[in-house]
Motif scaffolding. Sequence first.
Motif, PDB file in Angstrom:
ATOM      1  N   ASN A 103       0.825  -1.239  -0.070  1.00 44.95           N
ATOM      2  CA  ASN A 103      -0.037   0.010  -0.092  1.00 44.95           C
ATOM      3  C   ASN A 103       1.096   1.221  -0.046  1.00 44.95           C
ATOM      4  O   ASN A 103       1.645   1.318   0.778  1.00 44.95           O
ATOM      5  N   SER A 104       0.737   1.965  -1.080  1.00 47.17           N
ATOM      6  CA  SER A 104       1.695   3.331  -1.068  1.00 47.17           C
ATOM      7  C   SER A 104       1.583   4.334  -0.148  1.00 47.17           C
ATOM      8  O   SER A 104       2.333   5.116   0.130  1.00 47.17           O
ATOM      9  N   PHE A 105       0.589   4.304   0.757  1.00 52.42           N
ATOM     10  CA  PHE A 105       0.150   5.150   1.719  1.00 52.42           C
ATOM     11  C   PHE A 105       0.731   4.791   3.065  1.00 52.42           C
ATOM     12  O   PHE A 105       1.160   5.693   3.865  1.00 52.42           O
ATOM     13  N   SER A 106       0.269   3.558   3.355  1.00 57.03           N
ATOM     14  CA  SER A 106       0.458   3.172   4.813  1.00 57.03           C
ATOM     15  C   SER A 106       1.619   2.227   4.832  1.00 57.03           C
ATOM     16  O   SER A 106       2.368   2.085   6.049  1.00 57.03           O
ATOM     17  N   GLY A 107       2.307   1.581   3.620  1.00 55.04           N
ATOM     18  CA  GLY A 107       3.517   0.899   3.668  1.00 55.04           C
ATOM     19  C   GLY A 107       3.174  -0.816   4.065  1.00 55.04           C
ATOM     20  O   GLY A 107       4.194  -1.556   4.224  1.00 55.04           O
ATOM     21  N   GLU A 108       2.071  -1.181   4.157  1.00 56.80           N
ATOM     22  CA  GLU A 108       1.324  -2.233   4.538  1.00 56.80           C
ATOM     23  C   GLU A 108       1.786  -3.388   3.325  1.00 56.80           C
ATOM     24  O   GLU A 108       1.521  -3.026   2.083  1.00 56.80           O
ATOM     25  N   GLN A 109       2.535  -4.127   3.483  1.00 57.96           N
ATOM     26  CA  GLN A 109       2.909  -5.371   2.347  1.00 57.96           C
ATOM     27  C   GLN A 109       1.426  -5.887   2.068  1.00 57.96           C
ATOM     28  O   GLN A 109       0.970  -6.506   2.982  1.00 57.96           O
ATOM     29  N   LEU A 110       1.027  -5.948   0.950  1.00 54.03           N
ATOM     30  CA  LEU A 110      -0.367  -6.386   0.375  1.00 54.03           C
ATOM     31  C   LEU A 110      -0.006  -8.003  -0.262  1.00 54.03           C
ATOM     32  O   LEU A 110      -0.705  -8.753   0.035  1.00 54.03           O
ATOM     33  N   HIS A 111       1.103  -8.126  -1.065  1.00 55.56           N
ATOM     34  CA  HIS A 111       1.104  -9.296  -1.366  1.00 55.56           C
ATOM     35  C   HIS A 111       2.907  -9.566  -1.417  1.00 55.56           C
ATOM     36  O   HIS A 111       3.602  -8.635  -1.710  1.00 55.56           O
ATOM     37  N   LEU A 112       2.947 -10.928  -1.613  1.00 59.23           N
ATOM     38  CA  LEU A 112       4.580 -11.225  -1.615  1.00 59.23           C
ATOM     39  C   LEU A 112       4.678 -12.467  -2.784  1.00 59.23           C
ATOM     40  O   LEU A 112       3.719 -13.487  -2.664  1.00 59.23           O
ATOM     41  N   LEU A 113       5.259 -12.301  -3.789  1.00 52.94           N
ATOM     42  CA  LEU A 113       5.471 -13.024  -4.778  1.00 52.94           C
ATOM     43  C   LEU A 113       6.817 -13.694  -4.860  1.00 52.94           C
ATOM     44  O   LEU A 113       7.951 -12.910  -4.923  1.00 52.94           O
ATOM     45  N   HIS A 114       7.132 -14.919  -4.761  1.00 49.94           N
ATOM     46  CA  HIS A 114       8.425 -15.715  -4.806  1.00 49.94           C
ATOM     47  C   HIS A 114       8.717 -15.948  -6.284  1.00 49.94           C
ATOM     48  O   HIS A 114       7.885 -16.687  -6.984  1.00 49.94           O
ATOM     49  N   ILE A 115       9.596 -15.651  -6.941  1.00 50.27           N
ATOM     50  CA  ILE A 115       9.929 -15.897  -8.331  1.00 50.27           C
ATOM     51  C   ILE A 115      11.561 -16.467  -8.185  1.00 50.27           C
ATOM     52  O   ILE A 115      12.619 -15.669  -8.309  1.00 50.27           O
ATOM     53  N   PRO A 116      11.730 -17.819  -7.653  1.00 50.61           N
ATOM     54  CA  PRO A 116      13.043 -18.202  -7.542  1.00 50.61           C
ATOM     55  C   PRO A 116      13.757 -18.519  -8.843  1.00 50.61           C
ATOM     56  O   PRO A 116      13.120 -18.711 -10.033  1.00 50.61           O
ATOM     57  N   ASP A 117      14.883 -18.433  -8.979  1.00 51.78           N
ATOM     58  CA  ASP A 117      15.881 -18.533  -9.898  1.00 51.78           C
ATOM     59  C   ASP A 117      15.932 -17.557 -11.018  1.00 51.78           C
ATOM     60  O   ASP A 117      16.295 -17.773 -12.076  1.00 51.78           O
ATOM     61  N   TYR A 118      15.095 -16.316 -10.571  1.00 56.17           N
ATOM     62  CA  TYR A 118      15.134 -15.409 -11.502  1.00 56.17           C
ATOM     63  C   TYR A 118      15.665 -14.250 -10.941  1.00 56.17           C
ATOM     64  O   TYR A 118      15.262 -13.860  -9.799  1.00 56.17           O
ATOM     65  N   PHE A 119      16.486 -13.377 -11.857  1.00 61.70           N
ATOM     66  CA  PHE A 119      16.995 -11.965 -11.432  1.00 61.70           C
ATOM     67  C   PHE A 119      15.790 -11.038 -11.517  1.00 61.70           C
ATOM     68  O   PHE A 119      15.236 -10.912 -12.891  1.00 61.70           O
ATOM     69  N   ILE A 120      15.296 -10.207 -11.016  1.00 60.29           N
ATOM     70  CA  ILE A 120      13.827  -9.719 -11.303  1.00 60.29           C
ATOM     71  C   ILE A 120      14.103  -8.140 -11.349  1.00 60.29           C
ATOM     72  O   ILE A 120      14.983  -7.341 -10.754  1.00 60.29           O
ATOM     73  N   PHE A 121      13.819  -7.594 -12.448  1.00 60.63           N
ATOM     74  CA  PHE A 121      13.636  -6.183 -12.781  1.00 60.63           C
ATOM     75  C   PHE A 121      12.140  -5.769 -13.146  1.00 60.63           C
ATOM     76  O   PHE A 121      11.452  -6.747 -13.658  1.00 60.63           O
ATOM     77  N   ILE A 122      11.759  -4.585 -13.043  1.00 61.54           N
ATOM     78  CA  ILE A 122      10.479  -4.153 -13.378  1.00 61.54           C
ATOM     79  C   ILE A 122      10.336  -3.039 -14.177  1.00 61.54           C
ATOM     80  O   ILE A 122      11.360  -2.135 -14.046  1.00 61.54           O
ATOM     81  N   SER A 123       9.569  -2.828 -15.015  1.00 60.39           N
ATOM     82  CA  SER A 123       9.152  -1.570 -15.673  1.00 60.39           C
ATOM     83  C   SER A 123       8.971  -0.383 -14.756  1.00 60.39           C
ATOM     84  O   SER A 123       8.204  -0.638 -13.764  1.00 60.39           O
ATOM     85  N   THR A 124       9.406   0.738 -15.082  1.00 64.71           N
ATOM     86  CA  THR A 124       8.697   2.125 -14.298  1.00 64.71           C
ATOM     87  C   THR A 124       7.412   2.389 -14.285  1.00 64.71           C
ATOM     88  O   THR A 124       6.956   3.113 -13.724  1.00 64.71           O
ATOM     89  N   ARG A 125       6.803   1.531 -15.393  1.00 67.13           N
ATOM     90  CA  ARG A 125       5.348   1.808 -15.455  1.00 67.13           C
ATOM     91  C   ARG A 125       4.632   0.387 -15.733  1.00 67.13           C
ATOM     92  O   ARG A 125       4.031  -0.005 -16.591  1.00 67.13           O
ATOM     93  N   ALA A 126       4.944  -0.392 -14.520  1.00 68.73           N
ATOM     94  CA  ALA A 126       4.773  -1.745 -14.547  1.00 68.73           C
ATOM     95  C   ALA A 126       3.293  -2.401 -14.700  1.00 68.73           C
ATOM     96  O   ALA A 126       2.822  -3.267 -15.155  1.00 68.73           O
ATOM     97  N   PHE A 127       2.456  -1.569 -13.745  1.00 66.89           N
ATOM     98  CA  PHE A 127       1.196  -2.247 -13.191  1.00 66.89           C
ATOM     99  C   PHE A 127       0.272  -1.112 -13.156  1.00 66.89           C
ATOM    100  O   PHE A 127       0.412   0.084 -12.888  1.00 66.89           O
TER     101      PHE A 127
END
Length: 127
Positions: A103-127
């Motif tokens: 949550n961008s206002f409270s900082g509460e973690q809403l979801h945790l996605l495990h992506i083993p064996d991958y180096f993760i990058f995200i687009s700056t306009r991802a979702f």
Amino acid sequence: GHLFICMHGKIHMFDAQTGSKLKFFKEEGASSAVRVNRISVAFDGQRLVGSCSDYISRVWNIHTGKVMVKLVGHNAPIYGTSFSRDNQMIVTASEDETARIFNSFSGEQLHLLHIPDYFIFISTRAF
């Protein structure tokens, strides 16, 4: 408009028309060893998020330059961060093989996605 540059581990804000430096973003009381690796600006232009070397992402108010909330949970370097289109959520991606949605206002973690064996990058306009 404004231009934000992450340079030498710090966030700098410039006037896009004149090139003059307007502001420098740093968390009050934070160690000088804490470096900002990546930044993303909210779609509404009111906040920015920076992924930092201490594995914590911080959300700054662009107008005041103050940290509004910290996004805590990763245990390795964070290589990407992005606001959702509605500015309600932030996704972070880390070398710890997880992506986390906060949550961008409270900082509460809403979801945790495990992506083993991958180096993760995200687009700056991802979702």
